[in-house]
Design an enzyme around this catalytic site. Structure first.
Site, mmCIF file in Angstrom:
data_model
loop_
_atom_site.group_PDB
_atom_site.id
_atom_site.type_symbol
_atom_site.label_atom_id
_atom_site.label_comp_id
_atom_site.label_asym_id
_atom_site.label_seq_id
_atom_site.Cartn_x
_atom_site.Cartn_y
_atom_site.Cartn_z
ATOM 1 N N ASP A 1 0.827 -1.201 0.000
ATOM 2 C CA ASP A 1 0.000 0.000 0.000
ATOM 3 C C ASP A 1 0.864 1.255 0.000
ATOM 4 O O ASP A 1 1.722 1.425 0.869
ATOM 5 C CB ASP A 1 -0.878 0.021 1.269
ATOM 6 N N TYR B 1 2.324 10.069 0.026
ATOM 7 C CA TYR B 1 3.436 9.562 0.839
ATOM 8 C C TYR B 1 4.807 9.943 0.251
ATOM 9 O O TYR B 1 5.830 9.755 0.909
ATOM 10 C CB TYR B 1 3.371 8.026 0.987
ATOM 11 N N LYS C 1 -2.959 5.736 -4.027
ATOM 12 C CA LYS C 1 -4.106 6.622 -3.786
ATOM 13 C C LYS C 1 -3.843 7.983 -4.409
ATOM 14 O O LYS C 1 -2.725 8.502 -4.309
ATOM 15 C CB LYS C 1 -4.334 6.811 -2.272
ATOM 16 N N HIS D 1 -7.989 9.351 -1.970
ATOM 17 C CA HIS D 1 -7.394 9.248 -0.628
ATOM 18 C C HIS D 1 -8.318 9.752 0.485
ATOM 19 O O HIS D 1 -8.370 9.181 1.575
ATOM 20 C CB HIS D 1 -6.056 10.009 -0.610
ATOM 21 N N LYS E 1 2.223 -1.196 9.026
ATOM 22 C CA LYS E 1 3.495 -0.639 8.550
ATOM 23 C C LYS E 1 4.573 -1.012 9.560
ATOM 24 O O LYS E 1 4.323 -1.022 10.772
ATOM 25 C CB LYS E 1 3.377 0.881 8.423
HETATM 26 N N1 LIG Z 1 -5.707 5.954 3.771
HETATM 27 C C1 LIG Z 1 -5.213 6.699 4.722
HETATM 28 O O1 LIG Z 1 -5.604 7.861 4.899
HETATM 29 C C2 LIG Z 1 -4.167 6.138 5.638
HETATM 30 C C3 LIG Z 1 -3.880 6.773 6.855
HETATM 31 C C4 LIG Z 1 -2.936 6.178 7.706
HETATM 32 C C5 LIG Z 1 -2.299 5.008 7.309
HETATM 33 N N2 LIG Z 1 -2.566 4.434 6.102
HETATM 34 C C6 LIG Z 1 -1.874 3.186 5.647
HETATM 35 O O2 LIG Z 1 -1.906 2.226 6.699
HETATM 36 C C7 LIG Z 1 -0.571 1.820 7.002
HETATM 37 C C8 LIG Z 1 -0.449 1.415 8.447
HETATM 38 O O3 LIG Z 1 -0.877 2.435 9.326
HETATM 39 P P1 LIG Z 1 0.079 3.222 10.317
HETATM 40 O O4 LIG Z 1 1.461 3.237 9.770
HETATM 41 O O5 LIG Z 1 -0.578 4.493 10.617
HETATM 42 O O6 LIG Z 1 -0.020 2.387 11.692
HETATM 43 P P2 LIG Z 1 0.182 0.890 12.189
HETATM 44 O O7 LIG Z 1 0.525 -0.024 11.084
HETATM 45 O O8 LIG Z 1 -1.003 0.570 13.054
HETATM 46 O O9 LIG Z 1 1.410 1.046 13.210
HETATM 47 C C9 LIG Z 1 2.713 1.308 12.786
HETATM 48 C C10 LIG Z 1 3.557 1.464 14.036
HETATM 49 O O10 LIG Z 1 3.536 0.240 14.775
HETATM 50 C C11 LIG Z 1 4.856 -0.243 14.947
HETATM 51 N N3 LIG Z 1 4.852 -1.700 14.797
HETATM 52 C C12 LIG Z 1 4.656 -2.395 13.661
HETATM 53 N N4 LIG Z 1 4.706 -3.721 13.886
HETATM 54 C C13 LIG Z 1 4.950 -3.871 15.221
HETATM 55 C C14 LIG Z 1 5.134 -4.990 16.058
HETATM 56 N N5 LIG Z 1 5.067 -6.235 15.574
HETATM 57 N N6 LIG Z 1 5.365 -4.775 17.377
HETATM 58 C C15 LIG Z 1 5.432 -3.531 17.880
HETATM 59 N N7 LIG Z 1 5.273 -2.423 17.126
HETATM 60 C C16 LIG Z 1 5.030 -2.584 15.800
HETATM 61 C C17 LIG Z 1 5.678 0.403 13.858
HETATM 62 O O11 LIG Z 1 7.017 0.498 14.281
HETATM 63 P P3 LIG Z 1 8.274 0.504 13.251
HETATM 64 O O12 LIG Z 1 7.837 1.279 12.057
HETATM 65 O O13 LIG Z 1 9.346 1.127 14.043
HETATM 66 O O14 LIG Z 1 8.584 -0.936 12.911
HETATM 67 C C18 LIG Z 1 5.008 1.773 13.752
HETATM 68 O O15 LIG Z 1 5.464 2.627 14.780
HETATM 69 C C19 LIG Z 1 0.257 3.049 6.601
HETATM 70 O O16 LIG Z 1 1.619 2.767 6.476
HETATM 71 C C20 LIG Z 1 -0.408 3.432 5.308
HETATM 72 O O17 LIG Z 1 0.020 2.574 4.264
HETATM 73 C C21 LIG Z 1 -3.513 4.977 5.279
#
Ligand SMILES: NC(=O)c1ccc[n+]([C@@H]2O[C@H](COP(=O)([O-])OP(=O)(O)OC[C@H]3O[C@@H](n4cnc5c(N)ncnc54)[C@H](OP(=O)(O)O)[C@@H]3O)[C@@H](O)[C@H]2O)c1
Length: 279
Positions: free
Chosen positions: A48, A53, A78, A111, A232
């Protein structure tokens, strides 16, 4: 892997989506390239990204580095809100393809909902990109249940709404629409950006299965009908752990216990341009 089947009439090509994907928001430059290549080496087949980004070029490099068969991969990007006017949207999709170094993406999303450009105009352009064979499927992101219903009236072939979804934030109403209309929901921030991992309930369930809290929360997503999740991880260790979720199963009671963590202030991503969220 767990897959979500799409209605074959809504698009072309691969009509099943790997329910576990890899998110790339905030991964930039070399880190984005390496993370994507590594994720693909680990077995992720759903990536994704987004124009916003500013990492599509590096994601594209990562895809090349890993040398995975393009047809085996589900790639989402997006359209940024600045590009919602008809011609701009079409040009921006071409730009995304160029950066991603591919002739077609699997899913192209709006988006965020916009007040600036009529929904009809941006959805017409999105459909034009699909008709031109540059995206296999189309969808939206951050659409509320009523906005999604409106979008489906204009563009019945939409297959996806990507929204914030994790144990702190219920998406029951949206999931009703998604399931009723045969779409799928992609859960972004699926582990609530790490904040849900300290919850007693999650920790106890993790201990009972010999898994980590993050693995339990990811598994909770994957066991829900028509839900995909895109955690992520900049850390290689997290990437590996998050993919290791196919050797255990949560009971109905455990699923319910995690659902029980939802509360009214659970939303984490709420920018000024966001919609009026419907509770
Ligand atoms: N459509 C939209 O508007 C929108 C908005 C937000 C996000 N997104 C998408 O959704 C994806 C994921 O969301 P997000 O990045 O906001 O949050 P997330 O995936 O819920 O959390 C990411 C965080 O959790 C940590 N983490 C990941 N795996 C872990 C594990 N096994 N144990 C402990 N900590 C862990 C990561 O650390 P490290 O990175 O240090 O490993 C990072 O700090 C984004 O990257 C993006 O592609 C889309």
């Amino acid at each position: 892997m767990i897959y979500i089947d799409l209605d074959p009439s809504t698009g072309s090509g691969q009509a099943r989506v790997p329910a576990l994907g890899f998110g790339t928001w905030q991964l930039k430059g070399r880190e984005a390239r390496t993370a994507v290549a590594d994720a693909l080496d680990l077995g992720y087949r759903h990536i994704d990204t987004a124009q916003m980004y500013e990492n599509e070029s590096e994601v594209g490099q990562g895809l090349r580095d890993a040398d995975v068969d393009r047809d085996a991969l589900f790639l989402t990007t997006k359209v940024a809100m600045d590009n919602y006017e008809y011609r701009k949207l079409i040009a921006s999709a071409d730009d995304s393809l160029r950066k991603l170094k591919t002739e077609v993406v699997d899913l192209l999303l709006l988006h965020w909902p916009s007040d600036e450009v009529e929904l009809e105009e941006s959805l017409d352009a999105l459909q034009e990109v699909q008709h031109a064979g540059k995206t296999r499927h189309i969808g939206v992101s951050n659409f509320t249940p009523s906005l999604l219903r409106r979008a489906l009236e204009i563009a019945p072939s939409l297959v996806n709404n990507q929204v914030e979804y994790h144990p702190y934030l219920s998406q029951e109403k949206l999931l009703d629409v998604v399931r009723e209309r045969g779409l799928f929901l992609t859960a972004y921030s699926p582990i609530a950006r790490g904040t849900v991992l300290d919850e007693d309930a999650v920790q106890e369930i993790a201990e009972a299965h010999g898994k980590s809290p993050a693995q339990v929360v990811i598994r909770w997503h994957l066991q829900q009908d028509r839900v995909a999740a895109i955690p992520k991880a900049a850390s290689a260790e997290h990437r590996r752990a998050n993919f290791d979720v196919f050797d255990f199963e949560l009971s109905d009671d455990e699923m319910d216990r995690i659902h029980g963590l939802a509360h009214d202030d659970g939303r984490m991503i709420d920018p000024e341009w966001g919609p009026d969220w419907e509770r």
